[in-house]
Design an enzyme around this catalytic site. Structure first.
Site: not given
Ligand code: F6P
Length: 322
Positions: A14, A24, A28, A75, A106, A128, A130, A132, A165, A173-174, A214, A252
């Site tokens: 991603g 860059r 460089r 990917r 990863d 990324t 995420d 992670d 509301r 974040g997967r 409250r 996205h």
């Molecule tokens: O790893 C980045 C990420 O944006 C995740 O947070 C999300 O689950 C995934 O990629 C979405 O992937 P794609 O853009 O392939 O739908």
């Protein structure tokens, strides 16, 4: 005579804001150290297809503040096969590379390690939103995505408070809750749902009701995509609480936009550390940020466990949300 460095750079997985700043820096720094830089297009797919172009200093002009990755990403399923990995090694040799910098998460690191084991000289940079990737305090893109989520949450809050509301906002974040937790803390969410902490809809409802008692006019619930889906949660919560609950999936937009100053600096430093590492003869390493310094550590450490949220930050967010 020392070998002439010829360093390739690719972005994989991603896209994340700050990837361009990292490219860059790699280009460089390589040229500044007397080497040649090569961009490989569309991630590992471009490596397999031999899609590359030599980079000059000016090739990376004007990209520092741009989101996405100007060399493209993918990917790549092919990198999961022996044939794909062998072809990648062949292309690396055909391109005359002496090192390859892989900017990604990863999954991209796993393929990088396979290449390292086949004799290629590789270096990983964590890109990324995420956050992670284990072994680094943060990843390129996380800070920008957080700012984007905070901004979006403030806008949703305007409507939430005007209409009194409850909103459920789903963030990416997967399987990792870091983005949701930090965004929820920074945006002052009333409730944060992450995959690392089991949660019950009844407790979410109780917290919304407590707020109403409250005198709160609205509630914002931030949910990590790995913990549940906004529309389903909104429906269940609405039924339980007895009032309509709206759902927003940020999607996205969290991955786009100009990188924050933090991400630009992080990416610039990490790109430089990757090139310095390769030129010093290192391979099979990932660049990390630890206690404000860049470090190199073995790639498998980055993906054999996950960087996950710190419980005390979650507990703090819960106390402040009351
Ligand atoms: O790893 C980045 C990420 O944006 C995740 O947070 C999300 O689950 C995934 O990629 C979405 O992937 P794609 O853009 O392939 O739908």
């Amino acid at each position: 005579m020392p070998e002439q460095a010829r360093i390739g750079v690719l972005t994989s997985g991603g896209d994340a804001p700050g990837m361009n700043a990292a490219i860059r820096s790699v280009v460089r720094m390589t040229i500044a150290n007397g080497g040649e830089a090569v961009a490989i297009y569309q991630g590992y797919e471009g490596l397999l297809d031999g899609a590359s172009r030599p980079m000059e200093l000016g090739s990376v002009g004007g990209v520092l503040d741009r989101g996405g990755t100007f060399i493209g990403t993918s990917r790549s399923e092919r990198m999961y096969s022996e044939e794909g990995l062998d072809l990648a090694r062949q292309r690396y040799e055909e391109m005359g590379l002496t090192g390859l910098v892989i900017i990604g998460g990863d999954g991209s690191y796993r393929a990088a390690q396979e290449l390292h084991e086949r004799g290629l000289r590789v270096m990983g940079i964590p890109g990324t939103i995420d956050n992670d990737v284990a072994g680094t305090d943060t990843t390129i893109g996380f800070d920008t995505a957080l700012n984007t989520i905070c901004d979006a949450t403030s806008k949703v809050r305007d409507t939430a408070s005007s209409h009194e509301r409850t909103f459920v906002i789903e963030v990416m974040g997967r399987a990792c809750g870091l983005l949701a937790l930090h965004a929820g803390l920074a945006a002052g969410a009333d409730c944060i749902l992450v995959p690392e902490v089991p949660w019950k809809i009844e407790d979410v409802c109780a917290s919304v009701k407590q707020g109403v008692e409250r005198g709160k006019k609205h509630s914002i619930i931030v949910v990590a995509e790995g913990a549940g889906h906004a529309f389903g949660i909104a429906e269940d919560l609405g039924t339980l609480c007895g009032h309509p609950v709206r759902a927003v999936v940020l999607g996205h937009i969290q991955r786009g936009g100009a990188p924050s100053a933090f991400d630009r600096i992080l990416a610039s430093r990490m790109g430089a550390a990757a090139v310095e590492g390769l030129m010093a003869g290192e391979s099979g390493m990932a660049v990390g940020l630890r206690n404000a310094d860049t470090v190199l550590y073995p790639l498998p450490e980055a993906y054999s466990s996950h960087h996950t949220m710190k419980r005390h930050i979650y507990d703090l967010a819960m106390v402040l949300a009351r």
